[in-house]
Motif scaffolding. Structure first.
Motif, PDB file in Angstrom:
ATOM      1  N   UNK A 145       0.856  -1.176   0.000  1.00 23.58           N
ATOM      2  CA  UNK A 145       0.000   0.000   0.000  1.00 23.58           C
ATOM      3  C   UNK A 145       0.900   1.237   0.000  1.00 23.58           C
ATOM      4  N   UNK A 146       0.681   2.155  -0.947  1.00 17.93           N
ATOM      5  CA  UNK A 146       1.531   3.341  -1.076  1.00 17.93           C
ATOM      6  C   UNK A 146       1.048   4.503  -0.225  1.00 17.93           C
ATOM      7  N   UNK A 147      -0.270   4.588  -0.028  1.00 18.26           N
ATOM      8  CA  UNK A 147      -0.855   5.646   0.796  1.00 18.26           C
ATOM      9  C   UNK A 147      -2.242   5.178   1.222  1.00 18.26           C
ATOM     10  N   UNK A 148      -2.814   5.794   2.258  1.00 19.53           N
ATOM     11  CA  UNK A 148      -4.140   5.363   2.715  1.00 19.53           C
ATOM     12  C   UNK A 148      -5.183   5.495   1.610  1.00 19.53           C
ATOM     13  N   UNK A 149      -6.133   4.561   1.536  1.00 19.90           N
ATOM     14  CA  UNK A 149      -7.160   4.629   0.496  1.00 19.90           C
ATOM     15  C   UNK A 149      -7.861   5.979   0.476  1.00 19.90           C
ATOM     16  N   UNK A 150      -8.010   6.519  -0.744  1.00 24.80           N
ATOM     17  CA  UNK A 150      -8.722   7.779  -0.912  1.00 24.80           C
ATOM     18  C   UNK A 150      -7.885   9.027  -0.788  1.00 24.80           C
ATOM     19  N   UNK A 151      -6.602   8.909  -0.448  1.00 24.39           N
ATOM     20  CA  UNK A 151      -5.793  10.099  -0.177  1.00 24.39           C
ATOM     21  C   UNK A 151      -5.451  10.892  -1.433  1.00 24.39           C
ATOM     22  N   UNK A 152      -5.136  10.218  -2.536  1.00 26.53           N
ATOM     23  CA  UNK A 152      -4.728  10.917  -3.748  1.00 26.53           C
ATOM     24  C   UNK A 152      -4.920   9.996  -4.954  1.00 26.53           C
ATOM     25  N   UNK A 153      -4.736  10.579  -6.129  1.00 23.55           N
ATOM     26  CA  UNK A 153      -4.808   9.821  -7.374  1.00 23.55           C
ATOM     27  C   UNK A 153      -3.475   9.144  -7.655  1.00 23.55           C
ATOM     28  N   UNK A 154      -3.525   7.879  -8.051  1.00 25.09           N
ATOM     29  CA  UNK A 154      -2.348   7.165  -8.545  1.00 25.09           C
ATOM     30  C   UNK A 154      -2.846   6.084  -9.493  1.00 25.09           C
ATOM     31  N   UNK A 155      -2.536   6.256 -10.764  1.00 25.50           N
ATOM     32  CA  UNK A 155      -3.040   5.366 -11.817  1.00 25.50           C
ATOM     33  C   UNK A 155      -2.729   3.912 -11.469  1.00 25.50           C
ATOM     34  N   UNK A 156      -3.749   3.049 -11.554  1.00 28.31           N
ATOM     35  CA  UNK A 156      -3.625   1.716 -10.986  1.00 28.31           C
ATOM     36  C   UNK A 156      -4.173   0.652 -11.946  1.00 28.31           C
ATOM     37  N   UNK A 157      -3.263   0.005 -12.685  1.00 29.30           N
ATOM     38  CA  UNK A 157      -3.670  -1.085 -13.579  1.00 29.30           C
ATOM     39  C   UNK A 157      -4.228  -2.267 -12.806  1.00 29.30           C
ATOM     40  N   UNK A 158      -3.564  -2.649 -11.718  1.00 27.57           N
ATOM     41  CA  UNK A 158      -3.998  -3.813 -10.948  1.00 27.57           C
ATOM     42  C   UNK A 158      -5.399  -3.620 -10.392  1.00 27.57           C
ATOM     43  N   UNK A 159      -5.728  -2.380 -10.015  1.00 33.26           N
ATOM     44  CA  UNK A 159      -7.066  -2.108  -9.494  1.00 33.26           C
ATOM     45  C   UNK A 159      -8.152  -2.430 -10.501  1.00 33.26           C
ATOM     46  N   UNK A 160      -7.876  -2.193 -11.781  1.00 31.14           N
ATOM     47  CA  UNK A 160      -8.870  -2.514 -12.803  1.00 31.14           C
ATOM     48  C   UNK A 160      -8.959  -4.011 -13.066  1.00 31.14           C
ATOM     49  N   UNK A 161      -7.885  -4.732 -12.801  1.00 36.47           N
ATOM     50  CA  UNK A 161      -7.978  -6.192 -12.867  1.00 36.47           C
ATOM     51  C   UNK A 161      -8.865  -6.715 -11.739  1.00 36.47           C
ATOM     52  N   UNK A 162      -8.776  -6.084 -10.559  1.00 38.03           N
ATOM     53  CA  UNK A 162      -9.670  -6.448  -9.461  1.00 38.03           C
ATOM     54  C   UNK A 162     -11.122  -6.171  -9.860  1.00 38.03           C
ATOM     55  N   UNK A 163     -11.374  -5.043 -10.521  1.00 38.51           N
ATOM     56  CA  UNK A 163     -12.733  -4.744 -10.980  1.00 38.51           C
ATOM     57  C   UNK A 163     -13.201  -5.761 -12.025  1.00 38.51           C
ATOM     58  N   UNK A 164     -12.283  -6.192 -12.894  1.00 40.72           N
ATOM     59  CA  UNK A 164     -12.638  -7.228 -13.860  1.00 40.72           C
ATOM     60  C   UNK A 164     -13.032  -8.517 -13.173  1.00 40.72           C
ATOM     61  N   UNK A 165     -12.328  -8.843 -12.107  1.00 40.97           N
ATOM     62  CA  UNK A 165     -12.668 -10.054 -11.341  1.00 40.97           C
ATOM     63  C   UNK A 165     -14.031  -9.894 -10.660  1.00 40.97           C
ATOM     64  N   UNK A 166     -14.321  -8.678 -10.177  1.00 45.00           N
ATOM     65  CA  UNK A 166     -15.642  -8.406  -9.613  1.00 45.00           C
ATOM     66  C   UNK A 166     -16.734  -8.722 -10.630  1.00 45.00           C
ATOM     67  N   UNK A 167     -16.543  -8.285 -11.870  1.00 45.67           N
ATOM     68  CA  UNK A 167     -17.516  -8.553 -12.929  1.00 45.67           C
ATOM     69  C   UNK A 167     -17.650 -10.061 -13.149  1.00 45.67           C
TER      70      UNK A 167
END
Length: 477
Positions: A145-167
């Motif tokens: 974890x680079x910073x607490x959730x919601x603190x700032x923007x940081x482009x995240x490819x892995x996060x979209x893979x998690x969203x794909x898994x959600x789907x």
């Protein structure tokens, strides 16, 4: 203002010499104004095979795929199956990253707007099976974890893979099948491919790369990245007109040209609206929505997304107020300069929108004490070390690791000069771009905590700060 006929004539005449000027092997384009569409292409899909590009040639769209993933997620929201501000753990109980507290707090919204806070450039190949995404998400358990959730923007490819898994989990079928059933088919697309096996049915573009700077562009060693990264942009390819059809659905309040209501009324506008501000990086938008990059300009808001894969670059821009959209797909070379010439002309003529000026280094940069910036910033794909020599010149050395090293990346040393407060910029361009380097935060000793290049890269050896986080102007405990 101009009309589509004038633009078609200009593009047909000017695109071939522009490809030669910028060393781009081929490009396909499509433009929509209201319900009218024009498209075209020029150049070679591969310098090796010499196959010529046509309007029906398919190119990889790269990270523009994230707009398709976010649309699949918002369909689940429309159906009441997902709530944006609930933790991803409510839907994927096995989701793990190195920071257990953060893993339990990260929401769907934070994944969509790139504020989840964990390291995002994770390009692990978990095979080509339909379980590759499930395996990929399971592998994130040690990602920091680079910073607490919601603190700032940081482009995240892995996060979209998690969203794909959600789907996948909520639809009960693999990601590619969801793309086809819930987007490709309702939109009536005929030249869209979710993997290499489908892409080979069409005239498919091959990416081109420079193995050594200045040596010229040659066909890339591989066609695509790993299928496990598909929801972030590793696989999806299509002709420009099909990507434009997707964009028109968003401009038409979620309704496809054939009449299907792909997104509920009002949902597309929610996706386009502001969610989080970005550092003033110049080459990216000024803010982000639920998947969409936003450019807040004097003439109005421009939205869209870019995509980059192995030697291919893609651009989508939309002006909702004017119902104008433009697509440019390329397969190598200085694609950014081609984008500025082609997309800039289209938006200026049809919507009166001028692209923001690209950042450039000052003609006479001053000298500064760079002590706040000095040190090493580390990610899974590279290490970046900032130093200052006896002549007070500032340097950054990039050493590739992991996936970047496997793809032929090499160590590079580049001079930086002062740009704005807490920002440096390279003296020499890379593929036509001068990428500003923003230094944010404080590590407790007066040094910057992050080097921000669109994604936050943390100073090596520092811990994630505890305390409150900020999202959308509201503090969260």
């Amino acid at each position: 203002m101009g009309d589509l006929g004038d633009l078609r004539a200009w593009l047909d005449e000017q695109l071939p010499p522009l490809l030669e000027k910028y060393d781009v092997p081929a490009a396909g384009w499509a433009v929509a104004q209201g319900g009218e569409v024009i498209d075209g292409a020029a150049g070679l899909l591969s310098k090796e095979t010499r196959v010529e590009a046509t309007p029906d040639s398919v190119f990889q769209i790269g990270s523009i795929t994230k707009l398709w993933t976010s649309s699949l997620v918002l369909q689940l929201v429309d159906e009441g199956l997902v709530e944006l501000d609930r933790p991803i753990r409510d839907y994927l109980p096995d989701f793990r990253i190195a920071d257990e507290r953060a893993a339990a707090r990260i929401t769907i919204r934070q994944l969509l707007n790139h504020t989840a806070g964990f390291e995002g450039d994770i390009f692990l190949d978990t095979g080509f099976g339909d379980d590759c995404l499930e395996k990929y998400v399971a592998s994130l358990q040690d990602v920091p974890q680079l910073f607490p959730p919601g603190e700032q923007f940081s482009y995240n490819n892995a996060g979209y893979c998690v969203l794909g898994r959600l789907v996948e989990v909520l639809r009960g079928r693999h990601y590619d099948a969801c793309l086809r059933e819930y987007l490709i088919t309702p939109l009536g697309l005929t030249h869209a491919a979710t993997d290499a096996y489908e892409a080979i049915r069409f005239r498919a573009a091959m990416g081109h790369v420079e193995l050594e700077r200045g040596a010229g562009y040659v066909p890339a060693p591989v066609w695509a990245m790993a299928r496990s990264n598909a929801p972030a942009g590793a696989m999806l390819s299509m002709r420009p007109r099909d990507l434009l059809t997707f964009a028109q659905m968003h401009l038409d309040d979620g309704r496809a040209a054939g009449g299907a209501q792909v997104l509920a009324p009002g949902t597309a506008a929610r996706m386009h609206d502001w969610q989080v501000d970005l550092p003033e990086l110049g080459l990216m938008g000024s803010s982000w929505g639920l998947g969409f990059e936003r450019f807040d300009l004097p003439a109005g808001t421009l939205i869209g997304h870019d995509g980059n894969t192995v030697g291919q670059a893609a651009f989508l821009r939309m002006v909702p107020g004017a119902r104008v959209a433009v697509v440019l797909l390329t397969n190598g070379g200085d694609a950014m300069s081609l984008y500025k010439d082609v997309v800039g002309r289209v938006l200026g003529r049809l919507a009166g929108v001028e692209l923001p000026a690209a950042p450039t280094p000052p003609a006479e940069p001053g000298q500064i004490d760079a002590e706040r910036f000095l040190g090493t910033y580390s990610a899974q794909v590279f290490e970046l070390t900032v130093s200052q020599d006896e002549d007070r010149r500032i340097w950054i050395e990039q050493v590739p690791k992991g996936f970047f090293e496997e793809m032929g990346g090499r160590a590079e040393r580049t001079e930086l000069v002062p740009y704005r407060d807490d920002m440096l910029i390279p003296v020499e361009p890379d593929r036509g771009m001068y990428v500003p380097h923003a230094f944010l935060g404080d590590d407790g000793t007066g040094h910057a905590l992050y080097l921000h290049l669109g994604r936050a890269i943390r100073r090596a050896g520092t811990a994630v700060p505890a305390g409150k986080t900020v999202l959308s102007g509201k503090e969260e405990a």
